[in-house]
Design a protein around this motif. Structure first.
Motif, PDB file in Angstrom:
ATOM      1  N   PRO A 195       1.040  -1.158  -0.215  1.00  0.00           N
ATOM      2  CA  PRO A 195       0.281   0.048   0.166  1.00  0.00           C
ATOM      3  C   PRO A 195       0.848   1.289  -0.017  1.00  0.00           C
ATOM      4  CG  PRO A 195      -0.134  -1.097   2.183  1.00  0.00           C
ATOM      5  CD  PRO A 195       0.415  -2.011   1.103  1.00  0.00           C
ATOM      6  N   GLU A 196       0.330   2.383  -0.565  1.00  0.00           N
ATOM      7  CA  GLU A 196       1.117   3.726  -0.573  1.00  0.00           C
ATOM      8  C   GLU A 196       1.327   3.920   0.868  1.00  0.00           C
ATOM      9  OE1 GLU A 196      -0.958   6.413  -3.156  1.00  0.00           O
ATOM     10  OE2 GLU A 196      -0.682   4.953  -4.828  1.00  0.00           O
ATOM     11  N   ASP A 252      -6.421   2.650   6.878  1.00  0.00           N
ATOM     12  CA  ASP A 252      -6.891   2.359   5.456  1.00  0.00           C
ATOM     13  C   ASP A 252      -8.180   3.526   5.006  1.00  0.00           C
ATOM     14  OD1 ASP A 252      -5.216   0.483   5.187  1.00  0.00           O
ATOM     15  OD2 ASP A 252      -6.599  -1.079   5.684  1.00  0.00           O
ATOM     16  N   ARG A 281      -6.019   6.758   4.428  1.00  0.00           N
ATOM     17  CA  ARG A 281      -5.358   6.634   2.938  1.00  0.00           C
ATOM     18  C   ARG A 281      -6.411   6.586   1.906  1.00  0.00           C
ATOM     19  NH1 ARG A 281      -3.307   2.149   4.107  1.00  0.00           N
ATOM     20  NH2 ARG A 281      -1.254   2.607   4.570  1.00  0.00           N
ATOM     21  N   ASP A 282      -7.353   5.694   1.999  1.00  0.00           N
ATOM     22  CA  ASP A 282      -8.128   5.405   0.716  1.00  0.00           C
ATOM     23  C   ASP A 282      -9.188   6.667   0.671  1.00  0.00           C
ATOM     24  OD1 ASP A 282      -6.762   3.328   0.405  1.00  0.00           O
ATOM     25  OD2 ASP A 282      -8.077   1.818   0.842  1.00  0.00           O
ATOM     26  N   TYR A 283      -9.699   7.212   1.662  1.00  0.00           N
ATOM     27  CA  TYR A 283     -10.618   8.199   1.433  1.00  0.00           C
ATOM     28  C   TYR A 283     -10.489   9.732   2.136  1.00  0.00           C
ATOM     29  CZ  TYR A 283     -13.269   3.970   0.230  1.00  0.00           C
ATOM     30  OH  TYR A 283     -13.759   2.914  -0.315  1.00  0.00           O
ATOM     31  N   CYS A 285      -7.296  11.029   2.575  1.00  0.00           N
ATOM     32  CA  CYS A 285      -6.583  11.607   1.451  1.00  0.00           C
ATOM     33  C   CYS A 285      -6.949  12.011   0.023  1.00  0.00           C
ATOM     34  CB  CYS A 285      -5.203  10.631   1.566  1.00  0.00           C
ATOM     35  SG  CYS A 285      -4.353  10.769   3.229  1.00  0.00           S
ATOM     36  N   GLN A 286      -8.032  11.427  -0.149  1.00  0.00           N
ATOM     37  CA  GLN A 286      -8.940  11.602  -1.236  1.00  0.00           C
ATOM     38  C   GLN A 286      -9.999  12.795  -1.319  1.00  0.00           C
ATOM     39  OE1 GLN A 286      -7.114  10.123  -3.886  1.00  0.00           O
ATOM     40  NE2 GLN A 286      -6.112   9.082  -2.310  1.00  0.00           N
ATOM     41  N   LEU A 294     -18.295   0.825   4.285  1.00  0.00           N
ATOM     42  CA  LEU A 294     -16.706   0.502   4.643  1.00  0.00           C
ATOM     43  C   LEU A 294     -16.465  -0.245   5.803  1.00  0.00           C
ATOM     44  CD1 LEU A 294     -15.336   4.102   3.659  1.00  0.00           C
ATOM     45  CD2 LEU A 294     -16.051   2.065   2.000  1.00  0.00           C
ATOM     46  N   MET A 354     -13.025  -1.756   8.074  1.00  0.00           N
ATOM     47  CA  MET A 354     -11.762  -1.202   7.411  1.00  0.00           C
ATOM     48  C   MET A 354     -10.890  -0.772   8.652  1.00  0.00           C
ATOM     49  SD  MET A 354     -12.490   0.633   3.791  1.00  0.00           S
ATOM     50  CE  MET A 354     -10.522   0.876   3.464  1.00  0.00           C
TER      51      MET A 354
END
Length: 304
Positions: free
Chosen positions: A91-92, A206, A209-211, A213-214, A199, A202
């Motif tokens: 994962p990033e 995560d 990272r996935d939400y 940061c978006q 979700l 989770m």
């Protein structure tokens, strides 16, 4: 002369016996595929070729034993012919901190003292571009259920996955779980281009990272002030599917950011627009409430 004949007869018997025994052994070993049978040799197969072919057939016909698959040429290295194994990408790395800007804030206690799930959902909906009020969400989209007492003195009611229990405008309301919110949001999304995701399960990292940061806020179930609780209410599910336990300190709020020490929220229970709680306390409360989380995705941008 008689002695010579006897010698010849003995030699003939010996040769004959050896031939018979050898032939029998050949047939016997051929039947088990150790060597090619006489029939394979007659058909033109080599001494070991027929045995190899039959052994391969026995693997291909078996449901429990299979010959190992040979990787395709493109999956092998040129130098050794060994199979190339593609590793699962890591994962990033998580950004050290992030805060989503301009997330709305609605204080719940003026009109919706037990309506934190609805208030949090409307915060996320408004951020995603949907113009809706808390009253409209509760009255037009949220499924409401009530508790009652049956003839045996048991408290009975809906599953919190299916409905909000009680009245979110009353101090005596209970709450609902993530599936009930997802069901309500799906009713109002057609034509908007938005999507709703459950979700649940989770990890916090995560989610960030996935939400986060978006720039996608996350509706999250925890406790009021991230406190531990002791009071609970338990009732029988009306269809006989088991029991429900509601924790009195259950709370729903909107995750909007984090740093090394804190997670930050648009918390309906706080008058602060951005409220921070220590990470360890948040993760413990989130875990106790079943790691429930929901995200509302904005419409996808059309490519020109």
């Amino acid at each position: 002369m008689k002695k010579s004949r006897k010698k010849i007869y003995r030699m003939i018997r010996t040769i004959f016996g050896v031939t018979v025994v050898g032939a029998a052994a050949w047939f016997y070993l051929g039947s088990y595929g150790v060597v090619a049978s006489p029939f394979d040799v007659i058909r033109g197969k080599g001494f070991l070729e027929g045995a190899t072919a039959r052994n391969a057939d026995s693997y291909s016909d078996s449901s429990s034993e299979r010959l190992p698959d040979i990787p395709d040429e493109e999956d092998q290295t040129e130098e050794t012919g060994a199979a190339v194994v593609t590793p699962t990408p890591a994962p990033e790395p998580l950004e050290p901190s992030w805060q989503i800007e301009n997330v709305p804030h609605i204080y719940q206690y003026d009109d919706y003292p037990t309506g934190c799930e609805s208030v949090s959902t409307v915060i996320a909906l408004q951020y995603s571009g949907i113009d809706i009020s808390v009253d409209t969400f509760i009255d037009d989209y949220l499924t409401i259920g009530t508790l009652w007492e049956n003839s045996e003195g048991q408290i009975v009611g809906p599953d919190m996955d299916d409905a909000y229990i009680g009245d979110p405008r009353s101090v005596h309301g209970c709450g609902c779980n993530a599936p009930a919110i997802v069901k309500a949001v799906r009713k109002l999304l057609p034509g908007t281009g938005n999507k709703v995701l459950n979700l649940t399960g989770m990890e916090m990292e995560d989610l960030c990272r996935d939400y986060i940061c978006q720039d996608i806020p996350v509706i999250l179930w925890a406790t009021i002030g991230m406190q531990e609780w002791t009071e609970t209410i338990t009732w029988e599910i009306e269809n006989g599917a088991g029991t429900v336990t509601f924790y009195s300190a259950e709370h729903c709020l909107v995750l909007t950011g984090y740093d090394e020490e804190f997670y930050y929220f648009s918390d309906p229970a706080s008058r602060e627009e951005i409220k921070g709680y220590e990470k360890e306390a948040v993760e413990k409360a989130y875990d106790k409430l079943g790691c429930q989380a929901v995200a509302i995705l904005p419409p996808e941008e059309e490519e020109n």
